[in-house]
Motif scaffolding. Structure first.
Motif, PDB file in Angstrom:
ATOM      1  N   ARG A   6       0.852  -1.188   0.000  1.00 39.92           N
ATOM      2  CA  ARG A   6       0.000   0.000   0.000  1.00 39.92           C
ATOM      3  C   ARG A   6       0.886   1.234   0.000  1.00 39.92           C
ATOM      4  O   ARG A   6       0.690   2.163  -0.731  1.00 39.92           O
ATOM      5  CB  ARG A   6      -0.924  -0.009   1.212  1.00 39.92           C
ATOM      6  N   GLN A  59     -13.328   9.806   3.867  1.00 42.42           N
ATOM      7  CA  GLN A  59     -13.768   8.860   2.833  1.00 42.42           C
ATOM      8  C   GLN A  59     -15.253   8.552   3.021  1.00 42.42           C
ATOM      9  O   GLN A  59     -15.672   8.101   4.084  1.00 42.42           O
ATOM     10  CB  GLN A  59     -12.957   7.562   2.901  1.00 42.42           C
ATOM     11  N   GLU A 111     -15.649   8.642   6.863  1.00 41.99           N
ATOM     12  CA  GLU A 111     -14.667   8.249   7.870  1.00 41.99           C
ATOM     13  C   GLU A 111     -13.482   9.208   7.827  1.00 41.99           C
ATOM     14  O   GLU A 111     -12.951   9.503   6.753  1.00 41.99           O
ATOM     15  CB  GLU A 111     -14.165   6.816   7.614  1.00 41.99           C
ATOM     16  N   VAL A 164      -6.397   9.962   9.447  1.00 43.35           N
ATOM     17  CA  VAL A 164      -5.343  10.933   9.741  1.00 43.35           C
ATOM     18  C   VAL A 164      -4.124  10.736   8.850  1.00 43.35           C
ATOM     19  O   VAL A 164      -3.804   9.610   8.445  1.00 43.35           O
ATOM     20  CB  VAL A 164      -4.954  10.856  11.238  1.00 43.35           C
ATOM     21  N   ARG A 165      -3.450  11.828   8.500  1.00 46.39           N
ATOM     22  CA  ARG A 165      -2.161  11.816   7.811  1.00 46.39           C
ATOM     23  C   ARG A 165      -1.235  12.767   8.529  1.00 46.39           C
ATOM     24  O   ARG A 165      -1.672  13.806   9.027  1.00 46.39           O
ATOM     25  CB  ARG A 165      -2.304  12.314   6.352  1.00 46.39           C
ATOM     26  N   PRO A 170      -1.086   6.665   8.067  1.00 47.18           N
ATOM     27  CA  PRO A 170      -1.226   6.353   9.490  1.00 47.18           C
ATOM     28  C   PRO A 170      -0.582   5.032   9.929  1.00 47.18           C
ATOM     29  O   PRO A 170      -0.098   4.941  11.058  1.00 47.18           O
ATOM     30  CB  PRO A 170      -2.740   6.311   9.719  1.00 47.18           C
ATOM     31  N   ASP A 171      -0.577   4.028   9.049  1.00 44.44           N
ATOM     32  CA  ASP A 171       0.029   2.754   9.441  1.00 44.44           C
ATOM     33  C   ASP A 171       1.503   2.932   9.809  1.00 44.44           C
ATOM     34  O   ASP A 171       2.078   2.105  10.501  1.00 44.44           O
ATOM     35  CB  ASP A 171      -0.077   1.736   8.298  1.00 44.44           C
ATOM     36  N   ILE A 197      -7.452  14.751  16.796  1.00 40.61           N
ATOM     37  CA  ILE A 197      -8.216  14.159  15.692  1.00 40.61           C
ATOM     38  C   ILE A 197      -9.723  14.282  15.949  1.00 40.61           C
ATOM     39  O   ILE A 197     -10.482  14.726  15.090  1.00 40.61           O
ATOM     40  CB  ILE A 197      -7.809  12.675  15.495  1.00 40.61           C
ATOM     41  N   ASN A 215     -11.785   7.116  14.073  1.00 42.10           N
ATOM     42  CA  ASN A 215     -11.109   5.921  14.606  1.00 42.10           C
ATOM     43  C   ASN A 215     -10.565   6.214  16.000  1.00 42.10           C
ATOM     44  O   ASN A 215      -9.882   7.210  16.207  1.00 42.10           O
ATOM     45  CB  ASN A 215      -9.951   5.523  13.696  1.00 42.10           C
ATOM     46  N   ASP A 234     -14.895  -1.920  14.024  1.00 40.33           N
ATOM     47  CA  ASP A 234     -14.039  -1.871  12.844  1.00 40.33           C
ATOM     48  C   ASP A 234     -13.340  -3.222  12.634  1.00 40.33           C
ATOM     49  O   ASP A 234     -13.153  -3.977  13.580  1.00 40.33           O
ATOM     50  CB  ASP A 234     -12.984  -0.779  13.073  1.00 40.33           C
ATOM     51  N   ARG A 247     -11.790  -5.445   5.147  1.00 41.56           N
ATOM     52  CA  ARG A 247     -11.465  -5.440   3.719  1.00 41.56           C
ATOM     53  C   ARG A 247     -10.992  -6.802   3.213  1.00 41.56           C
ATOM     54  O   ARG A 247     -11.211  -7.166   2.065  1.00 41.56           O
ATOM     55  CB  ARG A 247     -10.382  -4.394   3.481  1.00 41.56           C
ATOM     56  N   GLU A 265     -13.707  -2.152  -4.174  1.00 40.76           N
ATOM     57  CA  GLU A 265     -12.879  -1.604  -5.264  1.00 40.76           C
ATOM     58  C   GLU A 265     -13.466  -1.809  -6.646  1.00 40.76           C
ATOM     59  O   GLU A 265     -12.954  -1.264  -7.618  1.00 40.76           O
ATOM     60  CB  GLU A 265     -11.464  -2.219  -5.206  1.00 40.76           C
ATOM     61  N   TYR A 305     -12.397   2.411  -2.689  1.00 41.21           N
ATOM     62  CA  TYR A 305     -11.913   3.218  -3.801  1.00 41.21           C
ATOM     63  C   TYR A 305     -12.912   3.271  -4.947  1.00 41.21           C
ATOM     64  O   TYR A 305     -12.930   4.224  -5.714  1.00 41.21           O
ATOM     65  CB  TYR A 305     -10.567   2.677  -4.313  1.00 41.21           C
ATOM     66  N   PRO A 350     -10.148   8.431   0.033  1.00 42.59           N
ATOM     67  CA  PRO A 350     -10.142   9.465   1.071  1.00 42.59           C
ATOM     68  C   PRO A 350      -9.677  10.789   0.461  1.00 42.59           C
ATOM     69  O   PRO A 350      -8.794  10.788  -0.402  1.00 42.59           O
ATOM     70  CB  PRO A 350      -9.115   8.941   2.081  1.00 42.59           C
TER      71      PRO A 350
END
Ligand code: C2E
Ligand code: CA
Ligand code: CA
Ligand code: CA
Length: 278
Positions: free
Chosen positions: A6, A44, A58, A61-62, A73-74, A93, A116, A178, A202, A238, A257, A262
Motif C-alpha cells: 500500500r 472517505q 470516515e 489521519v495523515r 497512518p500505518d 483528531i 477511529n 471496525d 477489507r 474496489e 476506492y 479518502p
C-alpha cells in the motif's frame, strides 16, 4: 507492517528492529508534530447502497511533513500507541473531525463523521469527558458523530471497555466495530456492547467474486448483523462487481476506492455537491 505494498514508505515498523536512537528520533519528531498540529484529516465517504446517498464519512489521519509529504497512518499510529502519544493526537483528531462536521452542518451539508479511536484512548480515564467536550466545543449534535473501535481490541478488553463505551453511546454517539471478522473467536462480546454498526474487514471483500469462501463469510456477516439489528458497512470495495454483490446481499453501506478515495474536506464538499446534482 500490516500489509505491504500500500505504501513503500516504511516510516515506522515494529518488525524492523531499528536502533534505539532511530526510535528515539522518530518519537521526538512525532511529539513535535503533535505540538505543532502537523496532522491532516482526509475523509472517505460511505455509500448508502439502497438509496445511493452519502451520510457518513470516515476521518483518516495523515502526518504532514514540512516537505509537504503525507505520511500514512500505518507508519506512525503503532509508535503513537506504543509511546502513549496517541492520547493527545487522538484528542486533536476527535476535535478536528467534530469541528469539521459542525462546519459542514452549518453549510447545510448533513454529514456524520466516523472517527477511529485507539484502544489506548478508551482505557484512559476521562475518555468520556474528552468525547463530551469535543461535542460541546464544536457544537456538533451527537448523532453526527460515530466512533470506530477495532474488534480485536474490544474483544480482548471487554471488561475494561464496556462501561466506557456504554456511556459514550448514552451521549447519543454511534458506535461501530471496525475490522469485523478478523477477531476470529467468540462473538459473545457483541451481546455485552451497545454497538450500532459492524464494518466488514477489507480482507473479506477484496477477493470477491474470485473467492467463494469470502462471499459466504461476507453474506453471513451481513445476515447476522441484520438479525442483531445492526447496520453493516463493507470496507475496501474496489469494483462494480463487489458493490453489486453487496447490494444483492442487502449490505447497508459500502466504502472503498470504487466509491471514492479518502480526500480533503474541501474535496469532500465538492464531491457531495456533485453527487446531489446527479
Ligand atoms: P481502517 O480504519 O481500517 O481504515 C481504512 C483504510 O483502508 C484507510 O487506510 C483507507 O484509506 C483504506 N481504504 C479505503 N478504501 C480502500 C480500498 O478500496 N482499497 C484499499 N486497498 N484500501 C482502502 P489509511 O487511511 O491508510 O488508514 C490505515 C489505518 O490507520 C486505518 O485502518 C486505521 O486503523 C488507522 N487510522 C487511520 N486514521 C486513524 C485515526 O485518526 N486514529 C487512529 N487511532 N487510527 C487511524
Ligand atoms: Ca476505521
Ligand atoms: Ca477497517
Ligand atoms: Ca480472501
Amino acid at each position: 507492517a500490516k500489509e505491504n505494498g500500500r505504501n513503500t514508505y516504511a516510516f515506522y515498523s515494529p518488525e524492523l528492529s531499528r536502533s534505539s536512537y532511530e526510535h528515539f528520533r522518530l518519537e521526538n519528531e512525532l511529539r513535535t508534530a503533535i505540538e505543532r498540529q502537523q496532522f491532516l484529516l482526509h475523509y472517505q465517504p460511505q455509500l448508502e447502497v439502497g438509496s445511493d446517498g452519502i451520510f457518513t464519512v470516515e476521518a483518516l489521519v495523515r502526518w504532514q511533513l514540512k516537505s509537504g509529504e503525507l505520511v500514512p497512518p500505518d507508519s506512525f499510529i503503532p509508535l503513537a500507541e506504543e509511546t502513549g502519544l496517541i492520547v493527545p493526537m487522538g484528542e486533536w483528531i476527535l476535535n478536528s473531525a467534530c469541528s469539521q462536521a459542525r462546519q459542514w452542518n452549518k453549510k447545510g451539508l448533513k454529514i456524520r463523521v466516523a472517527v477511529n479511536i485507539s484502544g489506548i484512548q478508551i482505557m484512559r480515564s476521562g475518555f468520556v469527558d474528552v468525547v463530551e467536550k469535543a461535542l460541546e466545543t464544536s457544537g456538533l449534535p451527537p448523532y453526527l458523530l460515530e466512533l470506530e473501535v477495532t474488534e480485536s481490541y474490544v474483544m480482548n478488553h471487554i471488561e475494561g471497555v464496556v462501561e466506557t463505551l456504554t456511556r459514550v453511546r448514552e451521549l447519543g454517539v454511534t458506535l461501530s466495530i471496525d475490522d469485523f471478522g478478523t477477531g476470529y473467536s467468540s462473538l459473545s462480546y457483541l451481546k455485552q456492547l451497545p454497538v450500532d454498526v459492524l464494518k466488514i474487514d477489507r480482507s473479506f471483500i477484496s477477493d470477491i467474486p474470485k473467492d467463494s469462501d469470502d462471499e459466504k463469510i461476507a453474506s453471513a456477516i451481513i445476515a447476522m448483523a441484520h438479525n442483531l439489528s445492526l447496520k453493516v458497512v463493507a470496507e475496501g470495495v474496489e469494483t462494480q462487481q463487489q458493490l453489486q454483490f453487496l447490494k444483492q446481499r442487502g449490505c447497508d453501506l459500502a466504502q472503498g476506492y470504487f466509491i471514492a478515495r479518502p480526500m480533503t474536506a474541501d474535496a469532500l464538499e465538492d464531491f457531495m455537491r456533485d453527487k446531489s446534482r446527479t
